[in-house]
Design a protein around this motif. Sequence first.
Motif, PDB file in Angstrom:
ATOM      1  N   GLY A 102      -2.789   4.636  -8.014  1.00 35.58           N
ATOM      2  CA  GLY A 102      -2.157   3.357  -7.711  1.00 35.58           C
ATOM      3  C   GLY A 102      -1.080   2.988  -8.708  1.00 35.58           C
ATOM      4  O   GLY A 102      -0.031   2.455  -8.339  1.00 35.58           O
ATOM      5  N   VAL A 103      -1.325   3.281  -9.986  1.00 40.09           N
ATOM      6  CA  VAL A 103      -0.306   3.020 -11.009  1.00 40.09           C
ATOM      7  C   VAL A 103       0.948   3.827 -10.709  1.00 40.09           C
ATOM      8  O   VAL A 103       2.079   3.316 -10.739  1.00 40.09           O
ATOM      9  N   GLY A 104       0.758   5.110 -10.403  1.00 36.98           N
ATOM     10  CA  GLY A 104       1.912   5.946 -10.073  1.00 36.98           C
ATOM     11  C   GLY A 104       2.638   5.465  -8.834  1.00 36.98           C
ATOM     12  O   GLY A 104       3.878   5.429  -8.796  1.00 36.98           O
ATOM     13  N   ALA A 105       1.876   5.058  -7.804  1.00 36.51           N
ATOM     14  CA  ALA A 105       2.487   4.574  -6.568  1.00 36.51           C
ATOM     15  C   ALA A 105       3.296   3.311  -6.813  1.00 36.51           C
ATOM     16  O   ALA A 105       4.385   3.124  -6.251  1.00 36.51           O
ATOM     17  N   SER A 106       2.785   2.432  -7.689  1.00 38.05           N
ATOM     18  CA  SER A 106       3.511   1.187  -7.976  1.00 38.05           C
ATOM     19  C   SER A 106       4.809   1.472  -8.714  1.00 38.05           C
ATOM     20  O   SER A 106       5.817   0.788  -8.525  1.00 38.05           O
ATOM     21  N   MET A 107       4.811   2.489  -9.552  1.00 38.52           N
ATOM     22  CA  MET A 107       6.023   2.861 -10.280  1.00 38.52           C
ATOM     23  C   MET A 107       7.086   3.452  -9.355  1.00 38.52           C
ATOM     24  O   MET A 107       8.273   3.452  -9.684  1.00 38.52           O
ATOM     25  N   LEU A 108       6.651   3.925  -8.177  1.00 37.75           N
ATOM     26  CA  LEU A 108       7.572   4.540  -7.221  1.00 37.75           C
ATOM     27  C   LEU A 108       7.948   3.618  -6.071  1.00 37.75           C
ATOM     28  O   LEU A 108       8.560   4.055  -5.102  1.00 37.75           O
ATOM     29  N   GLY A 109       7.559   2.324  -6.147  1.00 38.73           N
ATOM     30  CA  GLY A 109       8.050   1.371  -5.170  1.00 38.73           C
ATOM     31  C   GLY A 109       7.028   0.711  -4.275  1.00 38.73           C
ATOM     32  O   GLY A 109       7.358  -0.239  -3.557  1.00 38.73           O
ATOM     33  N   LEU A 110       5.766   1.198  -4.282  1.00 36.50           N
ATOM     34  CA  LEU A 110       4.740   0.517  -3.502  1.00 36.50           C
ATOM     35  C   LEU A 110       4.170  -0.665  -4.284  1.00 36.50           C
ATOM     36  O   LEU A 110       4.396  -0.795  -5.489  1.00 36.50           O
ATOM     37  N   ARG A 111       3.428  -1.511  -3.574  1.00 36.51           N
ATOM     38  CA  ARG A 111       2.724  -2.628  -4.208  1.00 36.51           C
ATOM     39  C   ARG A 111       1.233  -2.494  -3.864  1.00 36.51           C
ATOM     40  O   ARG A 111       0.717  -3.214  -3.014  1.00 36.51           O
ATOM     41  N   PRO A 112       0.557  -1.577  -4.526  1.00 33.40           N
ATOM     42  CA  PRO A 112      -0.844  -1.329  -4.181  1.00 33.40           C
ATOM     43  C   PRO A 112      -1.776  -2.423  -4.697  1.00 33.40           C
ATOM     44  O   PRO A 112      -1.611  -2.936  -5.808  1.00 33.40           O
ATOM     45  N   VAL A 113      -2.742  -2.768  -3.861  1.00 38.08           N
ATOM     46  CA  VAL A 113      -3.846  -3.629  -4.259  1.00 38.08           C
ATOM     47  C   VAL A 113      -5.073  -2.728  -4.333  1.00 38.08           C
ATOM     48  O   VAL A 113      -5.490  -2.154  -3.328  1.00 38.08           O
ATOM     49  N   MET A 114      -5.627  -2.589  -5.520  1.00 39.47           N
ATOM     50  CA  MET A 114      -6.741  -1.668  -5.755  1.00 39.47           C
ATOM     51  C   MET A 114      -8.033  -2.467  -5.888  1.00 39.47           C
ATOM     52  O   MET A 114      -8.126  -3.373  -6.715  1.00 39.47           O
ATOM     53  N   GLU A 115      -9.018  -2.141  -5.067  1.00 42.23           N
ATOM     54  CA  GLU A 115     -10.302  -2.847  -5.151  1.00 42.23           C
ATOM     55  C   GLU A 115     -11.300  -2.046  -5.973  1.00 42.23           C
ATOM     56  O   GLU A 115     -11.560  -0.875  -5.689  1.00 42.23           O
ATOM     57  N   LEU A 116     -11.847  -2.678  -7.003  1.00 36.25           N
ATOM     58  CA  LEU A 116     -12.976  -2.123  -7.746  1.00 36.25           C
ATOM     59  C   LEU A 116     -14.256  -2.717  -7.178  1.00 36.25           C
ATOM     60  O   LEU A 116     -14.355  -3.935  -7.010  1.00 36.25           O
ATOM     61  N   MET A 117     -15.230  -1.863  -6.888  1.00 40.28           N
ATOM     62  CA  MET A 117     -16.502  -2.368  -6.367  1.00 40.28           C
ATOM     63  C   MET A 117     -17.159  -3.312  -7.370  1.00 40.28           C
ATOM     64  O   MET A 117     -17.778  -4.311  -6.994  1.00 40.28           O
ATOM     65  N   PHE A 118     -17.037  -2.998  -8.639  1.00 36.13           N
ATOM     66  CA  PHE A 118     -17.422  -3.861  -9.753  1.00 36.13           C
ATOM     67  C   PHE A 118     -16.342  -3.713 -10.819  1.00 36.13           C
ATOM     68  O   PHE A 118     -15.915  -2.596 -11.111  1.00 36.13           O
TER      69      PHE A 118
END
Length: 325
Positions: free
Chosen positions: A67-83
């Motif tokens: 997700g970090v890499g994807a955000s650096m390339l133009g996406l806006r990822p929302v990452m869900e942690l179960m906890f």
Amino acid sequence: MPTITYREAVRHALAEEIERDEAVVLLGEEVAQFNGSYKVSEGLLERFGPKRIVDTPISEAGFIGMGVGASMLGLRPVMELMFWSFYSVAFDQILNNAANVRYMSGGQINCPIVIRGPANGGTNVGATHSHTPENVLANHPGVKVVVPATPYDAKGLLKSAIRDNDPVMFLENTLLYGEKGEVPEDEYLIPLGQADIKREGTDLTIVTYGRCVLHSLAAAETLAAEHGLSVEIVDLRSIRPLDIDTVLHSVAKTHRVLIVEEQKPFCSVATQLAYMIQRDAFDELDAPIKRLSTIDAPAIYSPPVEIEQLPNPKRIIAAALDAME
């Protein structure tokens, strides 16, 4: 305004932002086919499809790094942690890479990622699943840390977080998911770094955030009815950026402060707040700053004992009365 749950408010924010911006995607363990571990993402896979709602392997280090890499390339990822307790296995990705990439690139690379999920005790899941890491996260320049207490705040803050160009750590609470509140149908945003006065008062300021806001409001009602005390509740909503001006304005009105947090007391958010209040408003204080935190031990597995370990209205009332002496 319609009354919806905290869970629905988060879901509405996600759906609106995914629909608004094709760069927004939701990724995490069981967010798609299972509709989310806490049913926050229920129906989103059917509505938006598997390219926007993506199940990941059980590897926080792997999918947060992706997700970090994807955000650096133009996406806006929302990452869900179960906890949020599992953030520690992705510590390098979150707090070394995401937090620092804008600085390390001389401002050439943004990292518009949101990492969200529950961070709380009180659910009888033991010490390894009950962390509240907002103090650890906020210790790292480059990330923003948000802890909403109500459905209204959860929706407005999450929409702002998704649109922010910096990494935003969005800490929810499993015990809040079923709480209901009024949420407008029309679009609205709540700026990050803006506290909210949840209750006006003149005798004592309680500074708090997250589920402790609800406990503090309940305690304030009892304090008013049984002790004649007028308590003001300041909900920080955002830990970093921190709206210290609203806190200081309230202190100047009441001259007494109690900080309530679901944090262990050593090196906590309250520690920083207490320092800032005495630094900037020492002459306004008529009594020492008081703090109420989670009792300093790993999360207790026994449900009735865990309830007493965490802040609760009874403990807040006692601490408030102590602050008035």
